[in-house]
Design a protein around this motif. Structure first.
Motif, PDB file in Angstrom:
ATOM      1  N   ALA B 114       5.957  44.869  81.808  1.00 41.42           N
ATOM      2  CA  ALA B 114       5.361  44.073  81.070  1.00 41.42           C
ATOM      3  C   ALA B 114       4.457  44.656  79.819  1.00 41.42           C
ATOM      4  N   ALA B 115       3.841  45.776  80.308  1.00 42.34           N
ATOM      5  CA  ALA B 115       3.159  46.666  79.362  1.00 42.34           C
ATOM      6  C   ALA B 115       3.912  47.477  78.456  1.00 42.34           C
ATOM      7  N   ALA B 116       5.293  47.636  78.822  1.00 42.98           N
ATOM      8  CA  ALA B 116       6.015  48.558  77.940  1.00 42.98           C
ATOM      9  C   ALA B 116       6.575  47.437  76.860  1.00 42.98           C
ATOM     10  N   ILE B 117       6.802  46.456  77.278  1.00 43.62           N
ATOM     11  CA  ILE B 117       7.484  45.521  76.119  1.00 43.62           C
ATOM     12  C   ILE B 117       6.568  44.365  75.597  1.00 43.62           C
ATOM     13  N   SER B 118       5.010  44.790  75.752  1.00 44.04           N
ATOM     14  CA  SER B 118       4.209  43.729  75.224  1.00 44.04           C
ATOM     15  C   SER B 118       4.175  43.522  73.662  1.00 44.04           C
ATOM     16  N   GLY B 119       4.409  44.845  73.195  1.00 39.99           N
ATOM     17  CA  GLY B 119       4.491  44.861  71.566  1.00 39.99           C
ATOM     18  C   GLY B 119       5.821  44.234  71.089  1.00 39.99           C
ATOM     19  N   LEU B 120       6.673  43.654  71.845  1.00 41.15           N
ATOM     20  CA  LEU B 120       8.061  43.007  71.391  1.00 41.15           C
ATOM     21  C   LEU B 120       7.686  41.713  71.597  1.00 41.15           C
ATOM     22  N   SER B 121       8.510  40.677  70.411  1.00 41.99           N
ATOM     23  CA  SER B 121       8.489  39.331  70.635  1.00 41.99           C
ATOM     24  C   SER B 121       9.573  39.103  71.725  1.00 41.99           C
ATOM     25  N   PRO B 122       9.456  37.706  72.173  1.00 42.04           N
ATOM     26  CA  PRO B 122      10.543  37.285  73.111  1.00 42.04           C
ATOM     27  C   PRO B 122      12.068  37.580  72.573  1.00 42.04           C
ATOM     28  N   GLU B 123      12.319  37.400  71.489  1.00 42.39           N
ATOM     29  CA  GLU B 123      13.771  37.735  70.885  1.00 42.39           C
ATOM     30  C   GLU B 123      13.889  39.062  71.013  1.00 42.39           C
ATOM     31  N   GLU B 124      12.738  39.934  70.502  1.00 42.13           N
ATOM     32  CA  GLU B 124      13.053  41.457  70.327  1.00 42.13           C
ATOM     33  C   GLU B 124      13.392  42.027  71.942  1.00 42.13           C
ATOM     34  N   GLN B 125      12.622  41.267  72.908  1.00 41.72           N
ATOM     35  CA  GLN B 125      12.744  41.837  74.200  1.00 41.72           C
ATOM     36  C   GLN B 125      14.151  41.499  74.631  1.00 41.72           C
ATOM     37  N   THR B 126      14.685  40.493  74.405  1.00 47.59           N
ATOM     38  CA  THR B 126      15.964  40.029  74.907  1.00 47.59           C
ATOM     39  C   THR B 126      17.031  40.963  74.098  1.00 47.59           C
ATOM     40  N   ALA B 127      16.862  41.135  72.647  1.00 46.97           N
ATOM     41  CA  ALA B 127      17.681  41.971  71.950  1.00 46.97           C
ATOM     42  C   ALA B 127      17.780  43.639  72.614  1.00 46.97           C
ATOM     43  N   TYR B 128      16.444  43.944  72.965  1.00 48.18           N
ATOM     44  CA  TYR B 128      16.486  45.429  73.410  1.00 48.18           C
ATOM     45  C   TYR B 128      17.201  45.491  74.874  1.00 48.18           C
ATOM     46  N   LEU B 129      17.046  44.700  75.551  1.00 48.55           N
ATOM     47  CA  LEU B 129      17.748  44.529  76.916  1.00 48.55           C
ATOM     48  C   LEU B 129      19.418  44.628  76.732  1.00 48.55           C
TER      49      LEU B 129
END
Lengths: 146, 146
Positions: B114-129
């Motif tokens: 959670a801390a790692a991806i806290s700077g990404l928007s939900p869409e960006e988190q999905t795109a990262y994965l």
DNA sequence: GCTAGCTATATAGCATACTATGTTTCGAGA
DNA sequence: TCTCGAAACATAGTATGCTATATAGCTAGC
């Protein structure tokens, strides 16, 4: 139940291992391994830097860099000469044999990077780099305790 | 000149080290380290699996898993019992002491992720994965030679 | 110019990861 | 049934990374 494919930490670790393995296999015949890449990049133009500067450039801890440099010295890739400005330091640079391998190293990195992101569109590639930079920044900041 | 911040391989390696360090620091007091996480996830419901199954689940090489299991056995986290169906194998499961730590492990992983991806928007988190899954797939396929 | 603290590097010890190879057991075909 | 190849695991050796700590040289302040 948590799915490992949905865990950023697990997937990032997995990808990092695959990157390192791909580099190691390509550069094994040249006597070079993945941990040495930051040193080649920092010294590839003939620069002479201290261990501290190399440690900073690679974003690793000082004893890790010391061990990597020991192996590279053992393998004839780098040499150290006393730093005239500081008796505690040495200035580290690639040997002629090390400099000869810079192009091979660059080619291997470019090849592995290109293969890795070949399944992403240009926009996705840019987004990936931006996201991982954000993640690195966030992880570098978090405290040891939740 | 190549910028390390623009190299997917370098950035992925860096992020992976930060992930591992964050986990290790959080779980040090529990006597658990980052390499053991896949074992906890595979056995967290009381399952009993062979070393081969654990190796596959963690996507690492067999000797790496063997060493991790040795340390976990030494630390009282897992136990092995002979596989009745195959004399070469043992069935590995968490000990009661190991099972007690599953929740702590889950919490630590969730917290770090959670801390790692806290700077990404939900869409960006999905795109990262999605992107890192694509990268893993691509890297798993490339041959040793360019 | 002396000392006390800081900085740069070295060393020890460990975990995680790899490759290469050895050993034991299983299983399929002669 | 017996053997031979494959599969599961163990072991050896090495690299990369970490923390903790020691040592040696620099530097600021008195």
């Amino acid at each position: 139940m948590l799915d490992r494919f949905q865990s950023p930490g697990y997937m990032t670790n997995w990808a990092a291992r695959l990157f390192a393995r791909a580099i190691d296999r390509r550069l094994k015949s040249a006597g070079i391994s993945s941990g040495q890449l930051p040193v080649f990049f920092a010294l590839g133009q003939g620069e002479a830097l201290t261990q501290k500067a190399l440690t900073h450039a690679a974003a690793i801890e000082q004893p890790t860099m010391a061990a990597t440099l020991s192996r590279m010295e053992r393998d004839g890739l780098i040499c150290r000469r006393p730093d005239p400005a500081d008796g505690r330091s040495a200035l580290i640079s690639l040997t002629p044999a090390g400099l000869e391998k810079v192009e091979v190293v660059r080619t291997a990195i470019a090849s592995v990077n290109a293969a890795a992101i070949s399944g992403l569109s240009p926009e996705e590639q840019t987004a990936y780099l931006a996201a991982i930079q954000t993640i690195v920044t966030a992880l570098a900041k978090i405290p040891d305790e939740p």
